[in-house]
Design an enzyme around this catalytic site. Structure first.
Site, PDB file in Angstrom:
ATOM      1  N   LYS A  81      51.793  48.275  -1.033  1.00  0.00           N
ATOM      2  CA  LYS A  81      53.025  48.470  -1.101  1.00  0.00           C
ATOM      3  C   LYS A  81      53.253  49.744  -1.947  1.00  0.00           C
ATOM      4  O   LYS A  81      52.662  49.839  -3.060  1.00  0.00           O
ATOM      5  CB  LYS A  81      53.816  47.379  -1.642  1.00  0.00           C
ATOM      6  CG  LYS A  81      55.277  47.283  -0.808  1.00  0.00           C
ATOM      7  CD  LYS A  81      55.792  45.980  -1.428  1.00  0.00           C
ATOM      8  CE  LYS A  81      57.421  45.898  -1.039  1.00  0.00           C
ATOM      9  NZ  LYS A  81      58.144  44.858  -1.273  1.00  0.00           N
TER      10      LYS A  81
HETATM   11  O1  G3P Z   1      60.802  42.928  -1.727  1.00  0.00           O
HETATM   12  C1  G3P Z   1      61.684  44.001  -1.826  1.00  0.00           C
HETATM   13  C2  G3P Z   1      63.006  43.850  -1.340  1.00  0.00           C
HETATM   14  O2  G3P Z   1      63.571  42.901  -0.651  1.00  0.00           O
HETATM   15  C3  G3P Z   1      64.050  43.694  -2.737  1.00  0.00           C
HETATM   16  O3  G3P Z   1      65.188  43.005  -2.488  1.00  0.00           O
HETATM   17  O4  G3P Z   1      67.358  41.990  -3.321  1.00  0.00           O
HETATM   18  O5  G3P Z   1      65.905  43.017  -4.789  1.00  0.00           O
HETATM   19  O6  G3P Z   1      67.231  44.239  -3.310  1.00  0.00           O
HETATM   20  P1  G3P Z   1      66.348  43.131  -3.578  1.00  0.00           P
END
Ligand code: G3P
Length: 219
Positions: A81
């Site tokens: 990533k």
């Molecule tokens: O893994 C990346 C993403 O899904 C993060 O989500 O909820 O922290 O915006 P969030």
């Protein structure tokens, strides 16, 4: 449609390993587990045979490539990533030429996704929840990305990320997004409907009226 679990928690992954197609992690999710990163990543890759995204934290191209090579050695299914920055996309180009798959993350626009695809990203992760939080329309961005990729035949796969609720999953599926990465609590909610519970309760109650000798499993 593929469903990934957005978590670094091995208990959650074990619980849903029978269903999920892959796993995505990020530094926040890893920090939440309070255990050594490489150890956790190794364990996750033993549970899941599909792609497992692990994020680099270096900000320069060389540093990202160095971290990526180390992470890629953990298992065959590790996907690197990389944040969508100029050094990040240069790292994506280098890794692609070495056969190391990448997931370009922190994507908030179709133009960013276009650049990631041009640089040979295997996956791109638009953060729909964070776009919505900022007053935008996350799914509209996903739609734009899917159209751009379709227009030019890019092979980069869209992972709908930053999913906050079941509706995000339905909307991603309606748009034909190939993958959504979903937190554990949201994925569990996909199974549930109050009418399913009520229906089971009623069937069981009515079943009591059926003569027991004629029921399966009684003989
Ligand atoms: O893994 C990346 C993403 O899904 C993060 O989500 O909820 O922290 O915006 P969030």
């Amino acid at each position: 449609m593929k469903l990934y679990l957005d978590t670094a928690n091995v208990e959650e992954i074990r619980d849903l390993a029978w269903l999920i197609d892959g796993v995505t992690t990020n530094p926040t999710l890893v920090a939440r587990e309070g255990r050594p990163f490489m150890e956790a990543l190794t364990e996750i890759c033993q549970i899941v045979s599909g792609p497992v995204s692990a994020e680099v934290v270096a900000l320069d191209t060389q540093g990202m490539v160095r971290e990526a090579r180390e992470l890629a050695q953990v298992a065959k299914n590790v996907v690197i990533k990389i944040p969508l920055t100029e050094p990040g996309l240069q790292a994506v180009q280098k890794l692609q030429s070495q056969g190391i798959p990448t997931n370009v993350t922190l994507v908030f626009s179709a133009n960013q996704a276009l650049l990631a695809a041009k640089c040979g990203a295997s996956y791109v992760s638009p953060f729909v929840g964070r776009i919505d939080d900022a007053g935008g329309d996350g799914m509209a961005v996903v739609q734009e990305i899917l159209t751009v990729y379709e227009n030019y035949g890019f092979q980069t796969e869209v992972i709908v990320a930053s999913v906050r609720h079941p509706r995000h999953v339905v909307e991603a599926a309606l748009l034909g997004a190939p993958i959504a990465t979903v937190p554990y609590d949201v994925l569990k909610k996909l199974f549930a409907h109050p009418l399913t519970e009520a229906g089971i309760a009623r069937f069981l109650k009515d079943w009591e009226k059926v003569p027991s000798k004629s029921k399966p499993g009684q003989g």
